[in-house]
Design a protein around this motif. Structure first.
Motif, mmCIF file in Angstrom:
data_model
loop_
_atom_site.group_PDB
_atom_site.id
_atom_site.type_symbol
_atom_site.label_atom_id
_atom_site.label_comp_id
_atom_site.label_asym_id
_atom_site.label_seq_id
_atom_site.Cartn_x
_atom_site.Cartn_y
_atom_site.Cartn_z
ATOM 1 N N ALA A 73 46.810 62.500 36.234
ATOM 2 C CA ALA A 73 46.367 61.061 36.628
ATOM 3 C C ALA A 73 46.414 60.563 35.511
ATOM 4 N N VAL A 74 47.319 59.354 35.547
ATOM 5 C CA VAL A 74 47.301 58.360 34.475
ATOM 6 C C VAL A 74 46.387 57.149 34.260
ATOM 7 N N PRO A 75 45.785 56.955 33.386
ATOM 8 C CA PRO A 75 44.748 55.924 33.334
ATOM 9 C C PRO A 75 45.244 54.483 33.701
ATOM 10 N N LEU A 76 44.521 53.475 34.234
ATOM 11 C CA LEU A 76 45.014 52.446 34.412
ATOM 12 C C LEU A 76 45.292 51.544 33.098
ATOM 13 N N SER A 77 44.547 52.023 32.129
ATOM 14 C CA SER A 77 44.888 51.443 30.736
ATOM 15 C C SER A 77 46.132 51.729 30.112
ATOM 16 N N ASP A 78 46.897 52.659 30.478
ATOM 17 C CA ASP A 78 47.921 53.227 30.064
ATOM 18 C C ASP A 78 49.268 52.664 30.855
ATOM 19 N N LEU A 79 48.915 51.757 31.866
ATOM 20 C CA LEU A 79 50.007 51.212 32.525
ATOM 21 C C LEU A 79 50.075 49.791 32.938
ATOM 22 N N VAL A 80 51.426 49.345 33.069
ATOM 23 C CA VAL A 80 51.815 47.986 33.332
ATOM 24 C C VAL A 80 52.408 47.853 34.663
ATOM 25 N N LEU A 81 51.893 47.041 35.523
ATOM 26 C CA LEU A 81 52.337 46.931 36.994
ATOM 27 C C LEU A 81 53.270 45.833 37.088
#
Length: 122
Positions: A98-106
């Motif tokens: 599970a990848v935390p949203l804080s580690d993502l750029v959509l």
């Protein structure tokens, strides 16, 4: 920017089981069927592939990591689950994170739909 309207579908996406109840291959397990009136002779092959996939999901960390991704869905509206090939010799061929949203750029495409996900490097 507001999200584009969604189109209603007649059935749930193929990637989700027909029931939220996880478990061994049974009525709640996803099924693969020949599409477009394909030959019935392919049915045993597809059923075997579905059983193999279900066995790998049952032996993997899918349930734990999917729970974490659903927590992100509840708080942020989006969840991300990374699927990788597990090291050889393990109980399952799949490994989930599970990848935390804080580690993502959509990123949205020209049509306004999400089409790219960037993950922060370590």
């Amino acid at each position: 920017m507001p999200l584009p309207p969604t189109r209603p579908t007649s059935s749930p996406p193929a990637c989700w089981p027909s029931s939220p109840r996880p478990g061994p291959a049974g009525p709640a397990s996803p099924r693969a069927r020949p599409g477009g009136g394909g030959p019935r002779r392919r049915r045993p092959l597809l059923e075997g592939a579905g059983a193999t996939l279900q066995a790998h999901l049952d032996r993997s960390n899918f349930a734990v990591e999917m729970h974490q991704a659903f927590l992100d869905v509840a708080t942020g509206g989006t969840g991300c689950l990374l699927v990788e090939e597990a090291p050889p010799g393990g109980p399952s061929a799949l490994r989930f994170t599970a990848v935390p949203l804080s580690d993502l750029v959509l990123e949205e495409g020209a049509d306004g739909r999400l089409d790219t996900v960037f993950r922060r490097g370590r």
